[in-house]
Write an enzyme that holds these catalytic residues in place. Structure first.
Site, PDB file in Angstrom:
ATOM      1  N   ASN A 146       0.818  -1.213   0.000  1.00  0.00           N
ATOM      2  CA  ASN A 146       0.000   0.000   0.000  1.00  0.00           C
ATOM      3  C   ASN A 146       0.852   1.264   0.000  1.00  0.00           C
ATOM      4  O   ASN A 146       0.632   2.184  -0.788  1.00  0.00           O
ATOM      5  CB  ASN A 146      -0.942   0.007   1.202  1.00  0.00           C
ATOM      6  CG  ASN A 146      -2.019  -1.054   1.105  1.00  0.00           C
ATOM      7  OD1 ASN A 146      -2.103  -1.777   0.112  1.00  0.00           O
ATOM      8  ND2 ASN A 146      -2.854  -1.158   2.130  1.00  0.00           N
ATOM      9  N   SER A 162      -7.058  13.876 -48.063  1.00  0.00           N
ATOM     10  CA  SER A 162      -8.281  13.097 -48.162  1.00  0.00           C
ATOM     11  C   SER A 162      -8.040  11.890 -49.047  1.00  0.00           C
ATOM     12  O   SER A 162      -7.251  11.939 -49.987  1.00  0.00           O
ATOM     13  CB  SER A 162      -9.402  13.964 -48.742  1.00  0.00           C
ATOM     14  OG  SER A 162     -10.484  13.173 -49.203  1.00  0.00           O
ATOM     15  N   HIS A 213     -18.569  36.525 -29.641  1.00  0.00           N
ATOM     16  CA  HIS A 213     -19.672  35.770 -30.260  1.00  0.00           C
ATOM     17  C   HIS A 213     -19.306  35.318 -31.679  1.00  0.00           C
ATOM     18  O   HIS A 213     -20.187  35.100 -32.512  1.00  0.00           O
ATOM     19  CB  HIS A 213     -20.958  36.609 -30.304  1.00  0.00           C
ATOM     20  CG  HIS A 213     -21.340  37.204 -28.990  1.00  0.00           C
ATOM     21  ND1 HIS A 213     -21.993  36.497 -27.999  1.00  0.00           N
ATOM     22  CD2 HIS A 213     -21.132  38.455 -28.480  1.00  0.00           C
ATOM     23  CE1 HIS A 213     -22.193  37.279 -26.958  1.00  0.00           C
ATOM     24  NE2 HIS A 213     -21.675  38.465 -27.213  1.00  0.00           N
ATOM     25  N   TYR A 268      -6.894   1.798   2.351  1.00  0.00           N
ATOM     26  CA  TYR A 268      -6.746   1.381   0.962  1.00  0.00           C
ATOM     27  C   TYR A 268      -7.867   0.437   0.555  1.00  0.00           C
ATOM     28  O   TYR A 268      -8.311  -0.408   1.325  1.00  0.00           O
ATOM     29  CB  TYR A 268      -5.393   0.686   0.752  1.00  0.00           C
ATOM     30  CG  TYR A 268      -5.170   0.248  -0.681  1.00  0.00           C
ATOM     31  CD1 TYR A 268      -4.694   1.150  -1.630  1.00  0.00           C
ATOM     32  CD2 TYR A 268      -5.467  -1.055  -1.098  1.00  0.00           C
ATOM     33  CE1 TYR A 268      -4.519   0.760  -2.951  1.00  0.00           C
ATOM     34  CE2 TYR A 268      -5.288  -1.452  -2.409  1.00  0.00           C
ATOM     35  CZ  TYR A 268      -4.814  -0.537  -3.334  1.00  0.00           C
ATOM     36  OH  TYR A 268      -4.645  -0.918  -4.637  1.00  0.00           O
ATOM     37  N   LYS A 286      -7.848  18.486 -50.772  1.00  0.00           N
ATOM     38  CA  LYS A 286      -7.989  18.704 -49.329  1.00  0.00           C
ATOM     39  C   LYS A 286      -6.642  18.750 -48.602  1.00  0.00           C
ATOM     40  O   LYS A 286      -5.720  18.012 -48.907  1.00  0.00           O
ATOM     41  CB  LYS A 286      -8.843  17.592 -48.698  1.00  0.00           C
ATOM     42  CG  LYS A 286     -10.297  17.604 -49.110  1.00  0.00           C
ATOM     43  CD  LYS A 286     -11.019  18.862 -48.677  1.00  0.00           C
ATOM     44  CE  LYS A 286     -11.176  18.964 -47.174  1.00  0.00           C
ATOM     45  NZ  LYS A 286     -12.036  17.897 -46.620  1.00  0.00           N
ATOM     46  N   ASN A 344      -6.112  18.955 -44.549  1.00  0.00           N
ATOM     47  CA  ASN A 344      -6.910  18.974 -43.321  1.00  0.00           C
ATOM     48  C   ASN A 344      -6.066  19.232 -42.072  1.00  0.00           C
ATOM     49  O   ASN A 344      -4.964  18.686 -41.925  1.00  0.00           O
ATOM     50  CB  ASN A 344      -7.640  17.642 -43.153  1.00  0.00           C
ATOM     51  CG  ASN A 344      -8.582  17.358 -44.303  1.00  0.00           C
ATOM     52  OD1 ASN A 344      -9.177  18.271 -44.862  1.00  0.00           O
ATOM     53  ND2 ASN A 344      -8.707  16.091 -44.666  1.00  0.00           N
ATOM     54  N   GLU A 399      -7.935  18.892 -34.810  1.00  0.00           N
ATOM     55  CA  GLU A 399      -9.197  18.181 -34.605  1.00  0.00           C
ATOM     56  C   GLU A 399      -9.033  17.046 -33.595  1.00  0.00           C
ATOM     57  O   GLU A 399      -9.908  16.814 -32.751  1.00  0.00           O
ATOM     58  CB  GLU A 399      -9.702  17.649 -35.946  1.00  0.00           C
ATOM     59  CG  GLU A 399     -10.132  18.769 -36.892  1.00  0.00           C
ATOM     60  CD  GLU A 399     -10.436  18.273 -38.298  1.00  0.00           C
ATOM     61  OE1 GLU A 399     -10.309  17.056 -38.549  1.00  0.00           O
ATOM     62  OE2 GLU A 399     -10.789  19.105 -39.148  1.00  0.00           O
TER      63      GLU A 399
END
Length: 459
Positions: free
Chosen positions: A112, A279, A158, A319, A285, A287, A292
Site C-alpha cells: 500500500n 483526403s 460571439h 486502501y 484537401k 486537413n 481536430e
C-alpha cells in the site's frame, strides 16, 4: 501447492486464472519499474542503516536491485506479464537472485505505501516533462507574437468581428492561459512531492524505521503526516488530472481557432504540409487533423478526471482495490497531454501567417465603431448619444455598401457637426490599435511588455 503469490501463505488454492487476469496491473504499472526499484533501494538502505536487517544484506539487496534495473533497461530481463504487478515482479526476481536475503526487502513495508510512493515518484517526473513542454510552447508563442506586433486583425466576441487588435495580442492571450497551466502544475507538484513510505498497510510499523532518511534519499520535500491518509490519498492524482484537463481545454480552444483560421473562409494562416493530412477521395484537401484530434482528445482527458473522482467518492479508509484504477486514468491523461503538446508545438512553429488577409477582414467588420463613438465623446458628447449616432451611421454604411473609412465627411456631418476631417485618422485601424496603450492592451508597446513579462516568468 505451486502458488507464487507473495501473499500466498493464507490460501490453500491457486487463484483462478480469470481472477489473476482481472486482478493484475503489471500491464500498465510496469512503466513504474524504475521508481519501484529506486524506492526499494532507498528502503533497503534505510533498513540496513537502522539495523533492522543486517547491513551486508542491505548492501546485497541494493546491488541486486541495481542489477535488475540494468537488466530491464538493457532488455536482458523482460517483464513477466503473469506477475500480479510490477512490485511483486521485482521482488520475486530479487528473491530468485538473492534467495532469503531478497525476502528481507519487504520488511517494514506494505504494498500500500509502496504503491503510493511509486506513483508519486512517477508523477513527479512526468509533471516536470509536461512543464518543459509548456515552456517550449510559450516560447514559440512569444516569438510568434514578437514578429506580429504590427499585424492588425479583428478581435471577436460571439465569433463576430468586434474591435481591432493585433495577431500578437491574440496569441499572447494563449500565452497567459498556458502560463496559468504551468503555475498550476508547479503548485500541484508541491502536493505530489510528499513521501508516504513508512505508513505500512495503514497503521505504520513497529520497526524503528527512519522515514526522513528515505525522504531525503528520494528527493521529497516532506513526509506524510498520517498513515491512514498516506495510503488512501489520491487527491494528488485528481488534482493533476484536473490541471491537465484545463490545459487540454486551452489547447482545444486554440485548436478551434486554428481550424477556423486555416479554412478558406478565413485563410488567416496555413499549416505546414508536414502537420496536415489529405483526403482519400478529394485531391484538393489539406486537413488540420492535429487540431481536430486535440479537440477530441480533450474529452478523453476529462473522462480520466471523471474516472478518478468517481473511483474515490465512496471509498472508506484506508486502501481499497478500487484505487488500482488510478493508474490507467492518470497515465492516460499524461500520455494524451504529452502527445498533444508534442504535435501542437511544431505545428504552430511552422505555420504561415497571412497578415494581409487579417487586415482585409478587419476592414470589413466595422470594428472601429467604438472608436468612432469615442471620437464624439472626446468632443464633449455623452457616450450613449455617441453610441446611438454611430449605430445610425453604420446602418447607412450597410445600406450603401460603404465602410466608416469610405463614408464621405459630408455624410458624417449630417449626423453631427462635431465630425471633422480628423475622424478618418481616429477610425484608422492602425490608429485604433496604437492608441490602446493601456497595460494589457493590444498596442505594440503594451504587447511587448506582455512578452517580457511572460519570458521572465518562464525563465
Amino acid at each position: 501447492m505451486n502458488n507464487k503469490k507473495i501473499w500466498a501463505g493464507r490460501f490453500t488454492k491457486e487463484t483462478d486464472k480469470r481472477v489473476n487476469d482481472f486482478n493484475s496491473s503489471i500491464s500498465f504499472d510496469a512503466r513504474m519499474y524504475r521508481e519501484d526499484i529506486e524506492g526499494s533501494i532507498a528502503h533497503a538502505t534505510m533498513l540496513g542503516e537502522c539495523n533492522i536487517i543486517d547491513l551486508e544484506e542491505s548492501k546485497a539487496i541494493v546491488e541486486g536491485l541495481k542489477g535488475i534495473l540494468a537488466d530491464i533497461e538493457s532488455g536482458k530481463l523482460e517483464f513477466d506479464f503473469n506477475a500480479e504487478d510490477i512490485h511483486s515482479f521485482i521482488e520475486t526476481e530479487l528473491t530468485k537472485r538473492l534467495d532469503d536475503t531478497g525476502k528481507r526487502l519487504h520488511t517494514a513495508r506494505s504494498r500500500n505505501d509502496q504503491v503510493a510512493l511509486d506513483i508519486r515518484m512517477y508523477l513527479k517526473k512526468e509533471v516536470k516533462e509536461i512543464e518543459s513542454l509548456i515552456k517550449k510552447l510559450i516560447t514559440v508563442l512569444t516569438d510568434l507574437s514578437e514578429k506580429n506586433l504590427q499585424t492588425v486583425m479583428a478581435g471577436y466576441t460571439h465569433l463576430q468581428r468586434a474591435q481591432p487588435i493585433t495577431f500578437a495580442h491574440h496569441i499572447m492571450a494563449y500565452s497567459q492561459m498556458f502560463l496559468r497551466d504551468l503555475e498550476r502544475l508547479k503548485d500541484a507538484y508541491k502536493r505530489i512531492n510528499i513521501m508516504p513510505l513508512g505508513s505500512g498497510a495503514l497503521a505504520s510499523t513497529t520497526y524503528p524505521i527512519n522515514r526522513r532518511m528515505v525522504c531525503d534519499a528520494l528527493g521529497f520535500d516532506e513526509i506524510t503526516q498520517n498513515s491512514l491518509d498516506a495510503v488512501s490519498d489520491r487527491d494528488f492524482c485528481i488534482e493533476l488530472a484536473s490541471d491537465l484537463s484545463i490545459l487540454m481545454m486551452h489547447l482545444s480552444r486554440f485548436s478551434e481557432e486554428i481550424i477556423l483560421w486555416d479554412s478558406w473562409e478565413f485563410k488567416f494562416i496555413e499549416l505546414d504540409d508536414a502537420y496536415s493530412t489529405g483526403s482519400s477521395i478529394m485531391p484538393q484537401k489539406k486537413n488540420p487533423d492535429i487540431t481536430e484530434l486535440i479537440r477530441g482528445k480533450t474529452g478523453r482527458v476529462y473522462g480520466d478526471l471523471n474516472t478518478l473522482l468517481i473511483m474515490m467518492k465512496g471509498l472508506p479508509l484506508a486502501y481499497n482495490k478500487d484505487m488500482q484504477e488510478d493508474k490507467e486514468a492518470i497515465f492516460d491523461a499524461i500520455d494524451t497531454v504529452k502527445l498533444s503538446l508534442n504535435a501542437f508545438i511544431p505545428m504552430i512553429e511552422t505555420m504561415t501567417i497571412f497578415p494581409e488577409n487579417m487586415r482585409e477582414a478587419a476592414a470589413k467588420g466595422f470594428i472601429n465603431a467604438t472608436d468612432c463613438a469615442d471620437y464624439l465623446v472626446k468632443k464633449g458628447m455623452p457616450f450613449r448619444d455617441a453610441y446611438k449616432i454611430t449605430g445610425e451611421i453604420i446602418r447607412l454604411c450597410i445600406e450603401n455598401n460603404l465602410t466608416l473609412e469610405t463614408l464621405p465627411i459630408e455624410k458624417y456631418k449630417e449626423f453631427s457637426n462635431k465630425f471633422e476631417e480628423d475622424i478618418f485618422e481616429a477610425i484608422n485601424l492602425e490608429t485604433c490599435v496604437m492608441q490602446r496603450k493601456v497595460e494589457g492592451g493590444p498596442a505594440p508597446e503594451s504587447v511587448k511588455a506582455q512578452i517580457e513579462y511572460i519570458r521572465n516568468k518562464i525563465n
